[in-house]
Design a protein around this motif. Structure first.
Motif, PDB file in Angstrom:
ATOM      1  N   ASP A  44       1.248  -1.050   0.211  1.00  0.00           N
ATOM      2  CA  ASP A  44       0.003   0.149   0.311  1.00  0.00           C
ATOM      3  C   ASP A  44       0.648   0.962   0.023  1.00  0.00           C
ATOM      4  O   ASP A  44       0.433   2.241  -0.941  1.00  0.00           O
ATOM      5  CB  ASP A  44      -1.103  -0.144   1.035  1.00  0.00           C
ATOM      6  N   TYR A  45       1.702   1.128   0.443  1.00  0.00           N
ATOM      7  CA  TYR A  45       3.086   1.995   0.054  1.00  0.00           C
ATOM      8  C   TYR A  45       4.539   2.201   0.168  1.00  0.00           C
ATOM      9  O   TYR A  45       5.021  -0.139   0.692  1.00  0.00           O
ATOM     10  CB  TYR A  45       2.893   2.975   1.900  1.00  0.00           C
ATOM     11  N   ILE A  46       5.490   2.135  -0.860  1.00  0.00           N
ATOM     12  CA  ILE A  46       6.528   1.780  -0.940  1.00  0.00           C
ATOM     13  C   ILE A  46       7.109   2.455  -0.333  1.00  0.00           C
ATOM     14  O   ILE A  46       7.459   4.353  -1.225  1.00  0.00           O
ATOM     15  CB  ILE A  46       6.320   0.695  -2.194  1.00  0.00           C
ATOM     16  N   ILE A  47       8.815   2.501  -0.121  1.00  0.00           N
ATOM     17  CA  ILE A  47       9.409   3.291   0.374  1.00  0.00           C
ATOM     18  C   ILE A  47      10.811   2.503  -0.449  1.00  0.00           C
ATOM     19  O   ILE A  47      11.370   1.416   0.400  1.00  0.00           O
ATOM     20  CB  ILE A  47       9.709   3.238   2.212  1.00  0.00           C
ATOM     21  N   ILE A  48      11.234   2.677  -1.076  1.00  0.00           N
ATOM     22  CA  ILE A  48      12.296   3.381  -2.197  1.00  0.00           C
ATOM     23  C   ILE A  48      13.987   3.469  -1.077  1.00  0.00           C
ATOM     24  O   ILE A  48      13.904   4.458  -0.735  1.00  0.00           O
ATOM     25  CB  ILE A  48      12.640   3.760  -3.539  1.00  0.00           C
ATOM     26  N   THR A  49      14.466   2.833  -0.842  1.00  0.00           N
ATOM     27  CA  THR A  49      16.090   3.142  -0.430  1.00  0.00           C
ATOM     28  C   THR A  49      17.436   3.126  -0.584  1.00  0.00           C
ATOM     29  O   THR A  49      17.285   2.561  -1.917  1.00  0.00           O
ATOM     30  CB  THR A  49      16.213   2.095   1.277  1.00  0.00           C
ATOM     31  N   ASP A  50      18.160   3.470  -0.491  1.00  0.00           N
ATOM     32  CA  ASP A  50      19.557   3.549  -1.652  1.00  0.00           C
ATOM     33  C   ASP A  50      20.321   2.747  -1.395  1.00  0.00           C
ATOM     34  O   ASP A  50      20.881   1.797  -0.143  1.00  0.00           O
ATOM     35  CB  ASP A  50      20.423   5.128  -0.760  1.00  0.00           C
ATOM     36  N   GLY A  51      19.761   1.690  -2.271  1.00  0.00           N
ATOM     37  CA  GLY A  51      20.946   0.329  -2.794  1.00  0.00           C
ATOM     38  C   GLY A  51      22.637   0.647  -2.556  1.00  0.00           C
ATOM     39  O   GLY A  51      22.802  -0.491  -2.533  1.00  0.00           O
TER      40      GLY A  51
END
Length: 364
Positions: free
Chosen positions: A351-358
């Motif tokens: 429902d929510y997608i958090i993209i983090t620095d890979g």
């Protein structure tokens, strides 16, 4: 000649490296296989928490923009909006990659900002048969040293999950040890799901009611795709080239029989592995359902590996089997080498997608 035990160790190390590589490739494919959408640059995304200074954010994340938050369709949203949704949901699942440093910091922040006396933390990282050990630590009966030994804490507990436990302990709230004991998961992987039926009642009390509901066809399809890719990578590394004679005889009845036999063996192995994976999901769902049945006013914040809840499959499906009509919220945290861009393949992960620095160094 190299001793057998050394060869076995080398084989295990090789397979471990392949597994790590495979999952890294999977993450890269998620973030690079389709059209990018530029991430937002608003200052609302620049801090993990209002209480954390700019200096602290730099030290934690390596830059000022360690994550970006989107809705299920890839539209940028505000952290306050998501926090409001968490507070109103019966159960919130936070799906992580276990080595994602930023994800662990976000989980601690979300736990703190959504906390009240009605919220209970639930963790994949502890198993149901150590619930009493966890309870003893949370109430101050045993010290941390004995807690860590007796509760079989993960290797990365200190760096990644300790802050969740200590915050809950400080607030005087319980924590759910949600996962199935690994010895029973291993049992299913070796002997199949029906092997659980032969357990004594003392062992069964740490598991959901048996037999557990089967995995959905959608979940099975997703799991099969992962295992097929993994199997292909193993074969690429370990298979020796076929001899000319074996190629000439490939159409013989003997070869056809062996192929059919191998296919049956592989199918049975897959079914056992799927059943083991499903036992994890069902156990965590049952642990959450059992808590809510006893504490109907409570809500649960559950942390798990993202595969268990991506696309609302896995634990959410099993929870619906045990306690239907709950308001569930899926938050999926995705490390991406293409950070901060949102890719179309991420649509619907949660429902929510958090993209983090890979590119941030793994936590362990």
């Amino acid at each position: 000649m190299v001793p057998g035990y050394i060869l076995q160790s080398m084989k295990k190390n090789l397979i471990s490296r392949i597994l790590i590589t495979f999952f890294m490739v999977t993450l890269i494919n998620v973030s690079k296989s389709d059209n990018p959408r530029p991430g937002p640059t608003s200052d609302t995304y620049h801090k993990l928490d209002p209480k954390i200074s700019t200096k602290d954010v730099i030290e934690i994340n390596g830059d000022l923009t360690g994550y970006r938050l989107f809705d299920t369709n890839g539209n940028p949203v505000n952290m306050d909006e998501m926090i409001s949704k968490v507070k109103s949901a019966d159960v919130t699942f936070i799906g992580e990659i276990h080595t994602d440093t930023i994800a662990h910091n976000l989980e601690a922040m979300l736990l703190e900002r959504t906390w009240d006396k009605w919220q209970t933390l639930s963790l994949e990282m502890f198993e149901t048969d150590v619930q009493y050990v966890l309870d003893e630590y949370m109430t101050g009966h045993i010290n941390e040293e004995h807690f860590l030994k007796s509760a079989r804490s993960w290797e990365n507990y200190g760096s990644d999950y300790r802050k969740l436990i200590e915050f809950s302990k400080e607030k005087g709230t319980s924590v759910i040890a949600a996962n199935a004991p690994r010895r029973y998961v291993n049992m299913v992987r070796r002997m199949g799901k029906n092997s659980l039926l032969n357990l004594p009642e003392e062992g069964k009390r740490f598991l959901p009611p048996l037999p557990v509901p089967d995995a959905s066809s959608e979940y099975e399809k997703k799991f099969k795709a992962i295992m097929t890719a993994h199997h292909s990578m193993i074969n690429m590394v370990t298979d020796s080239p076929k001899s000319e004679n074996s190629q000439k005889n490939s159409n013989s009845n003997f070869e056809d029989s062996k192929i059919e036999e191998n296919n049956i063996i592989e199918l049975e192995a897959f079914e056992r592995m799927l059943a083991a994976q499903n036992l994890w999901d069902a156990s965590m769902a049952w642990s959450i359902a059992s808590h809510l049945e006893k504490n109907s006013k409570n809500r649960v914040l559950h942390v798990n590996g993202s595969f268990h809840t991506d696309f609302s499959l896995g634990i959410p499906e099993q929870l619906n089997n045990y306690l239907p009509n709950l308001d569930l919220l899926i938050v999926t945290i995705v490390p991406s080498l293409d950070y901060p861009n949102f890719r179309d393949s991420m649509i619907g992960l949660g429902d929510y997608i958090i993209i983090t620095d890979g590119k941030i160094e793994a936590s362990h």
